[in-house]
Design an enzyme around this catalytic site. Structure first.
Site, PDB file in Angstrom:
ATOM      1  N   HIS A  18       0.819  -1.213   0.000  1.00 30.97           N
ATOM      2  CA  HIS A  18       0.000   0.000   0.000  1.00 30.97           C
ATOM      3  C   HIS A  18       0.854   1.265   0.000  1.00 30.97           C
ATOM      4  CE1 HIS A  18      -3.416  -2.715   1.681  1.00 30.97           C
ATOM      5  NE2 HIS A  18      -3.376  -2.723   0.366  1.00 30.97           N
ATOM      6  N   HIS A  41      -7.861  -7.853  -7.967  1.00 31.53           N
ATOM      7  CA  HIS A  41      -8.140  -8.712  -6.800  1.00 31.53           C
ATOM      8  C   HIS A  41      -8.334  -7.782  -5.608  1.00 31.53           C
ATOM      9  CE1 HIS A  41      -6.234 -11.441  -9.637  1.00 31.53           C
ATOM     10  NE2 HIS A  41      -6.640 -12.472  -8.920  1.00 31.53           N
ATOM     11  N   GLU A 118     -13.695  -8.443  -7.606  1.00 31.05           N
ATOM     12  CA  GLU A 118     -13.563  -9.366  -6.475  1.00 31.05           C
ATOM     13  C   GLU A 118     -14.426 -10.574  -6.797  1.00 31.05           C
ATOM     14  OE1 GLU A 118     -11.796  -9.988  -3.594  1.00 31.05           O
ATOM     15  OE2 GLU A 118     -13.114 -11.727  -3.597  1.00 31.05           O
ATOM     16  N   ASN A 148     -13.961 -12.364 -12.403  1.00 34.41           N
ATOM     17  CA  ASN A 148     -12.580 -12.815 -12.376  1.00 34.41           C
ATOM     18  C   ASN A 148     -11.685 -11.656 -12.849  1.00 34.41           C
ATOM     19  OD1 ASN A 148     -10.055 -13.886 -13.199  1.00 34.41           O
ATOM     20  ND2 ASN A 148     -10.975 -15.916 -13.270  1.00 34.41           N
ATOM     21  N   GLY A 149     -10.753 -11.263 -12.010  1.00 37.06           N
ATOM     22  CA  GLY A 149      -9.912 -10.102 -12.319  1.00 37.06           C
ATOM     23  C   GLY A 149      -9.066 -10.290 -13.561  1.00 37.06           C
ATOM     24  N   ASP A 169      -3.136  -8.524  -7.368  1.00 34.09           N
ATOM     25  CA  ASP A 169      -2.761  -8.951  -6.013  1.00 34.09           C
ATOM     26  C   ASP A 169      -3.492 -10.239  -5.643  1.00 34.09           C
ATOM     27  OD1 ASP A 169      -1.885  -8.954  -3.371  1.00 34.09           O
ATOM     28  OD2 ASP A 169      -3.393  -7.499  -2.706  1.00 34.09           O
TER      29      ASP A 169
HETATM   30  N1  SAM Z   1      -5.757  -6.153  -2.967  1.00 36.17           N
HETATM   31  C1  SAM Z   1      -6.372  -6.292  -1.662  1.00 36.17           C
HETATM   32  C2  SAM Z   1      -5.771  -5.269  -0.738  1.00 36.17           C
HETATM   33  O1  SAM Z   1      -4.569  -4.949  -0.872  1.00 36.17           O
HETATM   34  O2  SAM Z   1      -6.486  -4.738   0.102  1.00 36.17           O
HETATM   35  C3  SAM Z   1      -6.194  -7.670  -1.115  1.00 36.17           C
HETATM   36  C4  SAM Z   1      -6.579  -8.764  -2.052  1.00 36.17           C
HETATM   37  S1  SAM Z   1      -6.428 -10.383  -1.434  1.00 36.17           S
HETATM   38  C5  SAM Z   1      -4.713 -10.638  -1.398  1.00 36.17           C
HETATM   39  C6  SAM Z   1      -6.932 -11.333  -2.824  1.00 36.17           C
HETATM   40  C7  SAM Z   1      -8.429 -11.259  -3.123  1.00 36.17           C
HETATM   41  O3  SAM Z   1      -8.644 -11.778  -4.439  1.00 36.17           O
HETATM   42  C8  SAM Z   1      -9.313 -12.097  -2.199  1.00 36.17           C
HETATM   43  O4  SAM Z   1     -10.302 -11.256  -1.647  1.00 36.17           O
HETATM   44  C9  SAM Z   1      -9.942 -13.165  -3.127  1.00 36.17           C
HETATM   45  O5  SAM Z   1     -11.288 -13.466  -2.773  1.00 36.17           O
HETATM   46  C10 SAM Z   1      -9.881 -12.495  -4.469  1.00 36.17           C
HETATM   47  N2  SAM Z   1      -9.778 -13.369  -5.657  1.00 36.17           N
HETATM   48  C11 SAM Z   1      -9.232 -14.606  -5.773  1.00 36.17           C
HETATM   49  N3  SAM Z   1      -9.187 -14.981  -7.063  1.00 36.17           N
HETATM   50  C12 SAM Z   1      -9.712 -13.962  -7.790  1.00 36.17           C
HETATM   51  C13 SAM Z   1      -9.908 -13.733  -9.177  1.00 36.17           C
HETATM   52  N4  SAM Z   1      -9.552 -14.641 -10.102  1.00 36.17           N
HETATM   53  N5  SAM Z   1     -10.456 -12.560  -9.569  1.00 36.17           N
HETATM   54  C14 SAM Z   1     -10.819 -11.622  -8.654  1.00 36.17           C
HETATM   55  N6  SAM Z   1     -10.653 -11.784  -7.325  1.00 36.17           N
HETATM   56  C15 SAM Z   1     -10.096 -12.921  -6.894  1.00 36.17           C
END
Ligand code: SAM
EC number: 2.1.1.266
Length: 288
Positions: A18, A41, A118, A148-149, A169
């Site tokens: 961050h 993500h 998300e 899906n990101g 991420d």
């Molecule tokens: N970026 C956030 C932060 O810094 O506050 C933290 C993200 S966390 C490490 C990863 C997130 O990605 C989780 O909430 C998970 O549910 C989500 N996730 C997992 N696979 C994903 C995908 N293919 N596309 C989007 N989100 C996904």
């Protein structure tokens, strides 16, 4: 999908991620022209550090708590630190910690756009509640819930707003997630070569991190890329999370300039055992 970021919110990895995210967006803000940020993500946007999940690991006590208690914080970190402090007024305690989408929303101007993906449906709902509702300029924020990101990166690039950044991420719980990121970057840079791409990755075995960096450096459309690695301890035991890194394609110049100040301050602060260090190097493009 078992990963829940609330167990890890505000830990050393979030602090590094961050702090550098904030520095990148500060630089993008220096020009009047709009920017677009895609957070592939996103997580839930806001975390309760007194909640059951965060309390269970108490990882934030070795991360944001140390930073909030630190003295002589360099100017390059004050925007990020103040953003966290402001969330915890008037108690001046540390209960609420903002995720990447919330921090990005704070830096958004009238002309900028933010797209948040998300995949987890419940988390996507929380994300919308935590981020969109808090911001008067929320029409500039789109939550692509359940999306899906990686697929969104493909569908949304090249963006109509030409300047911008993609933050990637993933949870890195599945063995193929490094490969998924490489594929996404290969495709993304073909569609939008000038965008800034920022990837967070864990470091257990530094060799795995180096292989990932090399694979990105070998992508044909990547002409400028750098990696910044932080070890919170020497990486002798590769079953542990020994650190994390961030890979930047087309890193903003101002962020690169601020790196030594930010990382020289954060590394001793976030150190957990002997052998803590940071390093950055260009993978392609500029010389060190
Ligand atoms: N970026 C956030 C932060 O810094 O506050 C933290 C993200 S966390 C490490 C990863 C997130 O990605 C989780 O909430 C998970 O549910 C989500 N996730 C997992 N696979 C994903 C995908 N293919 N596309 C989007 N989100 C996904």
């Amino acid at each position: 999908m078992n990963y829940r970021h609330s167990y890890h919110a505000g830990n050393f990895a979030d602090v590094m991620k961050h702090a550098l995210q904030w520095a990148c967006l500060s630089y993008l803000q220096q020009k009047e022209k709009p920017f677009w940020l895609l957070d592939t993500h996103a997580g839930i946007g806001m975390y309760d550090l007194q909640g059951e999940q965060a309390q269970k690991t108490a990882e934030w006590e070795l991360g944001i708590k140390r930073l909030l208690q630190a003295e002589d914080v360099p100017e390059a970190l004050t925007g990020y630190v103040q953003a966290v402090r402001d969330l915890n007024l008037p108690e001046d305690s540390c209960r609420w910690y903002p995720g990447s989408p919330y921090l990005a929303a704070l830096q958004l101007r009238e002309q900028d756009q933010l797209t948040l993906c998300e995949l987890h449906p419940e988390d996507a709902q929380l994300l919308a509640e935590n981020v969109v509702q808090d911001f008067p300029r929320s029409q500039r924020i789109t939550v692509a819930g359940g999306r899906n990101g990686f697929a969104a990166l493909k569908a949304l690039t090249p963006p109509p707003i030409k300047r911008g950044m993609v933050l990637i991420d993933p949870p890195f719980e599945q063995p193929d997630e490094f490969a998924q990121v490489i594929n996404a970057l290969a495709d993304g840079t073909k569609r939008w070569a000038n965008g800034t791409y920022v990837v967070w990755y864990p470091i257990k075995d530094p060799v795995v991190a180096s292989e990932f960096q090399q694979a990105v450096a070998d992508l044909p459309q990547v002409s400028k890329a750098m990696a910044v690695d932080l070890l919170i301890r020497g990486a002798q035991d590769s079953s542990r999370l020994n650190g994390c890194g961030m890979l930047f394609i087309n890193p903003p110049y101002g962020m690169v300039q601020q790196l030594p100040t930010i990382m020289n301050f954060l590394t001793p602060l976030l150190k957990q055992e002997r052998g803590a260090e940071w390093q950055s190097h260009w993978l392609v493009g500029e010389e060190d």
